[in-house]
Design a protein around this motif. Structure first.
Motif, mmCIF file in Angstrom:
data_model
loop_
_atom_site.group_PDB
_atom_site.id
_atom_site.type_symbol
_atom_site.label_atom_id
_atom_site.label_comp_id
_atom_site.label_asym_id
_atom_site.label_seq_id
_atom_site.Cartn_x
_atom_site.Cartn_y
_atom_site.Cartn_z
ATOM 1 N N ASP A 2 0.850 -1.187 0.000
ATOM 2 C CA ASP A 2 0.000 0.000 0.000
ATOM 3 C C ASP A 2 0.887 1.238 0.000
ATOM 4 N N LYS A 3 0.708 2.115 -1.015
ATOM 5 C CA LYS A 3 1.590 3.280 -1.143
ATOM 6 C C LYS A 3 1.465 4.236 0.036
ATOM 7 N N THR A 4 0.369 4.120 0.809
ATOM 8 C CA THR A 4 0.207 4.999 1.967
ATOM 9 C C THR A 4 0.783 4.378 3.238
ATOM 10 N N MET A 5 1.388 3.204 3.102
ATOM 11 C CA MET A 5 1.920 2.511 4.273
ATOM 12 C C MET A 5 3.066 3.302 4.891
ATOM 13 N N ARG A 6 3.108 3.321 6.213
ATOM 14 C CA ARG A 6 4.179 3.994 6.938
ATOM 15 C C ARG A 6 4.937 2.968 7.760
ATOM 16 N N ILE A 7 6.152 3.321 8.149
ATOM 17 C CA ILE A 7 6.957 2.398 8.946
ATOM 18 C C ILE A 7 6.267 2.098 10.276
ATOM 19 N N GLU A 8 5.455 3.041 10.764
ATOM 20 C CA GLU A 8 4.739 2.840 12.029
ATOM 21 C C GLU A 8 3.685 1.745 11.919
ATOM 22 N N ASP A 9 3.307 1.370 10.702
ATOM 23 C CA ASP A 9 2.310 0.320 10.523
ATOM 24 C C ASP A 9 2.884 -1.066 10.797
ATOM 25 N N LEU A 10 4.208 -1.187 10.852
ATOM 26 C CA LEU A 10 4.846 -2.460 11.195
ATOM 27 C C LEU A 10 4.968 -2.577 12.709
ATOM 28 N N ASN A 11 4.770 -3.792 13.243
ATOM 29 C CA ASN A 11 4.991 -3.965 14.683
ATOM 30 C C ASN A 11 6.483 -3.958 14.979
ATOM 31 N N ASP A 12 6.837 -3.918 16.250
ATOM 32 C CA ASP A 12 8.243 -3.779 16.643
ATOM 33 C C ASP A 12 9.099 -4.907 16.083
ATOM 34 N N ARG A 13 8.578 -6.140 16.127
ATOM 35 C CA ARG A 13 9.345 -7.292 15.652
ATOM 36 C C ARG A 13 9.616 -7.168 14.146
ATOM 37 N N SER A 14 8.590 -6.881 13.386
ATOM 38 C CA SER A 14 8.750 -6.753 11.928
ATOM 39 C C SER A 14 9.664 -5.592 11.566
ATOM 40 N N ARG A 15 9.511 -4.500 12.291
ATOM 41 C CA ARG A 15 10.332 -3.320 12.010
ATOM 42 C C ARG A 15 11.807 -3.612 12.265
ATOM 43 N N ALA A 16 12.114 -4.321 13.376
ATOM 44 C CA ALA A 16 13.510 -4.624 13.711
ATOM 45 C C ALA A 16 14.137 -5.534 12.660
ATOM 46 N N ILE A 17 13.415 -6.559 12.242
ATOM 47 C CA ILE A 17 13.956 -7.482 11.240
ATOM 48 C C ILE A 17 14.098 -6.786 9.892
ATOM 49 N N PHE A 18 13.109 -5.979 9.539
ATOM 50 C CA PHE A 18 13.190 -5.218 8.289
ATOM 51 C C PHE A 18 14.412 -4.306 8.290
ATOM 52 N N ARG A 19 14.658 -3.618 9.397
ATOM 53 C CA ARG A 19 15.818 -2.735 9.494
ATOM 54 C C ARG A 19 17.118 -3.523 9.329
ATOM 55 N N TYR A 20 17.228 -4.673 10.008
ATOM 56 C CA TYR A 20 18.436 -5.491 9.898
ATOM 57 C C TYR A 20 18.700 -5.889 8.442
ATOM 58 N N ILE A 21 17.637 -6.321 7.751
ATOM 59 C CA ILE A 21 17.813 -6.777 6.369
ATOM 60 C C ILE A 21 18.269 -5.633 5.471
ATOM 61 N N VAL A 22 17.633 -4.474 5.602
ATOM 62 C CA VAL A 22 17.997 -3.346 4.742
ATOM 63 C C VAL A 22 19.404 -2.864 5.044
ATOM 64 N N GLU A 23 19.735 -2.699 6.314
ATOM 65 C CA GLU A 23 21.070 -2.211 6.662
ATOM 66 C C GLU A 23 22.148 -3.188 6.236
ATOM 67 N N SER A 24 21.870 -4.491 6.346
ATOM 68 C CA SER A 24 22.836 -5.483 5.901
ATOM 69 C C SER A 24 23.016 -5.427 4.389
ATOM 70 N N TYR A 25 21.905 -5.254 3.671
ATOM 71 C CA TYR A 25 21.981 -5.152 2.214
ATOM 72 C C TYR A 25 22.773 -3.917 1.780
ATOM 73 N N LEU A 26 22.524 -2.785 2.427
ATOM 74 C CA LEU A 26 23.243 -1.565 2.065
ATOM 75 C C LEU A 26 24.738 -1.690 2.335
ATOM 76 N N GLU A 27 25.090 -2.495 3.313
ATOM 77 C CA GLU A 27 26.507 -2.672 3.654
ATOM 78 C C GLU A 27 27.192 -3.704 2.773
ATOM 79 N N THR A 28 26.508 -4.821 2.468
ATOM 80 C CA THR A 28 27.161 -5.932 1.770
ATOM 81 C C THR A 28 26.635 -6.190 0.366
ATOM 82 N N GLY A 29 25.390 -5.797 0.097
ATOM 83 C CA GLY A 29 24.789 -6.114 -1.187
ATOM 84 C C GLY A 29 24.293 -7.534 -1.298
#
Length: 355
Positions: A2-29
């Motif tokens: 949903d294009k109106t989705m915000r990061i606040e719509d994710l629960n804490d668990r999903s947000r933490a895992i999502f952050r780990y995946i993105v930050e790892s990708y930006l660092e290592t590809g």
């Protein structure tokens, strides 16, 4: 997603895992697997639980799975959500600001030199390709002259204050006497003196429409033909690109190589350059275009971070401020957004002030 989705719509668990995946990708590809995530500090979940969260994030369109791996990568939509909602943008140190200032200093050099230095600087600092797209900036006209070429044709020569000379062929009435061309040239020179084309054109059209031009019928037709021919040509934006070789450093597969090939072709042909300026015109600062979320360039797999540079940017009078181009970097979606965003923003401000 949903294009109106915000990061606040994710629960804490999903947000933490999502952050780990993105930050790892930006660092290592590289894609990140559930086992790796379950072992990370702060993730007190089993690999199975992590897989469930990753599946949910994939269903939302935030993650995607490469064909060759069981791990996950952020999608372009996921990167956009991360940049908008989780990215912590850094700031430049005083030394970095001083370095940008010193390398962009105008000191007797032309605007093209300043833009070239700024583009090279951004390329070196970001390890991406630096680019500047500059709209044609009109300079006052110094001299206009019509030259007879033959029956029904004349050459109009325009010399600008900065020394640029432009020529264009115009259609004129058959059997035109030379004195009519001279009359038209004298009239235009009197109106163009110290004015840009658009400024002089408005003045001339007003005079002709109110019969105040002091021109005979033939000379008036020549003037109108010259104005119509000159005003009908849209000037291509100027493009400066530095560091194209950096785009090849992150190539990991044939698909990446094809993406870079298309991107280099777009830059070579200046495809979508003016649209990039227009897309950034209404921005207060930095604009970020991520991958396939937009149709600028052949951008699948690439990101652009740009900011408009403004003439008169240091003026308190808003009427003196005008966006004349954009400056930034282009590279893979795996950019160091937190570092590059303030770098592009500050460089644009410096360039606007110097120009």
């Amino acid at each position: 997603m949903d294009k109106t989705m915000r990061i606040e719509d994710l629960n804490d668990r999903s947000r933490a895992i999502f952050r780990y995946i993105v930050e790892s990708y930006l660092e290592t590809g590289e894609p990140v697997g559930s086992r790796t995530l379950s072992r990370m500090a702060g993730v007190s979940l089993s690999a199975a639980s992590v897989r469930n969260v990753m599946a949910d994030l994939e269903d939302l369109g935030l993650l995607e799975s490469p064909h060759t791996s069981a791990g996950r990568l952020p999608s372009h939509l996921g990167l956009r959500l991360f940049v908008d909602g989780l990215l912590e943008v850094g700031d430049l140190s005083e030394a970095e600001r001083a370095n940008i200032e010193s390398q962009c200093q105008a000191r007797g050099r032309s605007p093209d030199d300043v833009l070239g230095e700024a583009t090279q600087l951004l390329s070196g600092l970001s390890r991406c390709a630096g680019l500047v797209v500059a709209e044609k900036v009109e300079t006052p006209v110094r001299h206009v002259e019509f030259v007879h070429l033959g029956p029904g044709r004349a050459l109009v020569v325009v010399v600008h204050e900065n020394g640029d000379v432009e020529n264009r062929v115009v259609d004129v009435p058959q059997g035109l006497p030379p004195v009519a061309l001279q009359h038209a040239s004298n009239y235009l020179n009197a109106r163009f003196a110290g004015r840009t084309f658009e400024e002089a054109k408005k003045l001339i059209e007003d005079e002709i429409s109110h019969d105040q031009a002091a021109l005979d019928v033939l000379a008036a037709r020549i003037v109108q033909a010259g104005l119509a021919t000159w005003g009908g040509v849209e000037q291509d934006p100027a493009l400066i690109v530095r560091g194209q070789a950096n785009l090849l450093e992150d190539v990991r597969a044939i698909e990446d190589l094809e993406r870079v090939r298309r991107l280099l072709e777009d830059l070579e042909t200046k495809r979508d350059m003016l649209r990039l300026v227009k897309a950034s015109r209404d921005a207060e600062g930095v604009r970020i275009f991520i991958g396939a979320e937009n149709n600028l360039f052949s951008l699948s797999g690439s990101s652009v971070i740009v900011a408009p540079y403004v003439s008169g940017d240091d003026s308190d009078d808003p009427t003196r401020r005008k966006i004349v181009g954009v400056i930034g970097v282009i590279g893979p979606t795996r950019l160091n957004y937190a570092r590059i965003i303030p770098m592009v923003d500050y460089t644009a401000r410096v360039v606007g002030r110097l120009l």
